[in-house]
Design a protein around this motif. Structure first.
Motif, short mmCIF file in Angstrom:
data_model
loop_
_atom_site.label_atom_id
_atom_site.label_comp_id
_atom_site.label_asym_id
_atom_site.label_seq_id
_atom_site.Cartn_x
_atom_site.Cartn_y
_atom_site.Cartn_z
N LYS A 107 0.83 -1.21 0.00
CA LYS A 107 0.00 0.00 0.00
C LYS A 107 0.86 1.26 0.00
O LYS A 107 0.60 2.21 -0.74
N ILE A 108 1.90 1.27 0.84
CA ILE A 108 2.80 2.42 0.88
C ILE A 108 3.46 2.63 -0.47
O ILE A 108 3.55 3.76 -0.97
N ASN A 109 3.95 1.56 -1.08
CA ASN A 109 4.59 1.67 -2.40
C ASN A 109 3.62 2.18 -3.45
O ASN A 109 4.00 2.97 -4.33
N LEU A 110 2.39 1.74 -3.36
CA LEU A 110 1.36 2.17 -4.31
C LEU A 110 1.12 3.68 -4.19
O LEU A 110 1.07 4.39 -5.20
N VAL A 111 0.99 4.15 -2.96
CA VAL A 111 0.73 5.57 -2.74
C VAL A 111 1.92 6.43 -3.17
O VAL A 111 1.76 7.43 -3.89
N THR A 112 3.12 6.05 -2.76
CA THR A 112 4.29 6.86 -3.08
C THR A 112 4.61 6.85 -4.58
O THR A 112 5.19 7.80 -5.09
N SER A 113 4.20 5.79 -5.29
CA SER A 113 4.45 5.74 -6.74
C SER A 113 3.65 6.80 -7.48
O SER A 113 3.95 7.13 -8.63
N HIS A 114 2.64 7.36 -6.81
CA HIS A 114 1.84 8.45 -7.39
C HIS A 114 2.30 9.82 -6.90
O HIS A 114 1.60 10.81 -7.09
N GLY A 115 3.49 9.86 -6.29
CA GLY A 115 4.02 11.13 -5.82
C GLY A 115 3.28 11.70 -4.63
O GLY A 115 3.21 12.93 -4.46
N ILE A 116 2.75 10.82 -3.79
CA ILE A 116 1.96 11.23 -2.63
C ILE A 116 2.69 10.78 -1.37
O ILE A 116 3.18 9.65 -1.29
N ASP A 117 2.75 11.66 -0.37
CA ASP A 117 3.34 11.30 0.91
C ASP A 117 2.33 10.50 1.74
O ASP A 117 1.12 10.75 1.68
N ILE A 118 2.84 9.57 2.54
CA ILE A 118 1.98 8.72 3.35
C ILE A 118 2.59 8.60 4.75
O ILE A 118 3.81 8.51 4.89
N TYR A 119 1.72 8.62 5.76
CA TYR A 119 2.22 8.54 7.13
C TYR A 119 1.21 7.90 8.05
O TYR A 119 0.00 7.91 7.78
N PRO A 120 1.68 7.32 9.17
CA PRO A 120 0.77 6.75 10.17
C PRO A 120 0.19 7.85 11.05
O PRO A 120 0.79 8.91 11.23
N GLY A 121 -1.00 7.60 11.60
CA GLY A 121 -1.68 8.60 12.42
C GLY A 121 -0.91 8.97 13.67
O GLY A 121 -0.10 8.20 14.20
N GLY A 122 -1.19 10.18 14.19
CA GLY A 122 -0.47 10.69 15.33
C GLY A 122 -0.70 9.91 16.62
O GLY A 122 0.20 9.84 17.47
N THR A 123 -1.88 9.32 16.77
CA THR A 123 -2.16 8.56 17.99
C THR A 123 -1.19 7.38 18.12
O THR A 123 -0.78 7.02 19.24
#
Length: 270
Positions: A75-91
């Motif tokens: 999922k992370i690779n899929l998102v970043t391949s579109h030039g989008i940053d991805i991160y886990p929630g603050g909690t």
């Protein structure tokens, strides 16, 4: 029928009524979505349809810990391949801090391929030095750092003077953006009352107390909140906690291709 390769785009014919919308990569006017459990197929469809309008994907709360490792990596690779940053929630990070595992948490997030980190104290209490050290640590590792101001409990006061000071300090400590708390409900939290209405006096005090608001991301899950922010700040205001299924609707709102903001354009022309 016109062949697809020769067909003009709508944007070559129609001007956006609300004005110029910054294109990616952009530093202002970002859209952050909250992903509470989209499957890989849903994620792929979303990115193919609306990837140009998404800048950050937040895997809400601590859901990152509940994925199978292989699925999370894909999922992370899929998102970043579109030039989008991805991160886990603050909690999730708050739990790591409570258990004195911040450094290990950041290292694992980097190994999985996350490109950004949210640092917050929406539930726990962080001293200013601890908060600044966490920001610096994440930035040194190479993450794009987003911090969050405001508490998740509606009984906790949203003190503007304290928020202003925290925003300024977070930016000085290395944060790329500061998120103004709105939760996924947009009600009884931060700048919102129990019905989800913006407390305008608080909003104006916050804005007027800061030299620059371009590094703020306003959590605004409700359409009325998004509309208010766009009308006040223009199409390139940064908005977060957007439902993944509402990305195109928000983008239409941003540029005046929806009656709610088109009406504002017409009123200004009178």
């Amino acid at each position: 029928m016109i062949k697809s390769g020769a067909r003009k785009s709508w944007q070559e014919m129609i001007q956006f009524p609300l004005g110029n919308r910054y294109q990616k990569p952009r530093s202002t006017g970002v859209t952050m979505i909250i992903d509470k459990g989209l499957g890989l197929g849903e994620t792929r469809d979303l990115l193919n349809l609306a990837g140009d309008y998404i800048d950050f994907v937040k895997l809400g709360f601590g859901t990152s810990a509940l994925y199978f490792n292989e699925v999370l990596e894909e999922k992370i690779n899929l998102v970043t391949s579109h030039g989008i940053d991805i991160y886990p929630g603050g909690t999730f990070l708050e739990v790591a801090i409570l258990q004195d595992k911040l450094r290990e948490y950041l290292a694992m997030a980097r190994d999985f391929g996350f490109t950004a980190i949210e640092i917050s104290d929406g539930t726990i209490e962080l001293s200013p030095p601890t908060r600044a050290a966490a920001i610096a640590m994440a930035a040194d590792i190479g993450f794009k750092v987003l911090t969050e101001v405001g508490k998740k409990d509606p009984n906790d006061a949203f003190e503007i003077k304290e928020i202003v000071q925290l925003v300024k300090q977070d930016i000085l400590s290395g944060a790329s953006y500061v998120i103004v708390e709105g939760r996924e409900s947009g009600k009884s939290v931060g700048l919102y009352d129990q019905d989800g209405n913006l407390r305008i006096s608080d909003l104006e005090e916050l804005v007027h107390s800061l030299d620059n608001t371009e590094q703020l991301i306003w959590e605004a899950p409700m359409k009325e909140q998004q509309q208010e922010l766009i009308i006040r700040f223009g199409p390139n205001v940064s908005i977060g906690n957007v439902n993944p299924h509402e990305v195109l609707a928000l983008e239409a709102l941003r540029v005046g291709l929806r009656a709610d903001t088109l009406k504002t354009v017409l009123q200004r022309q009178k």
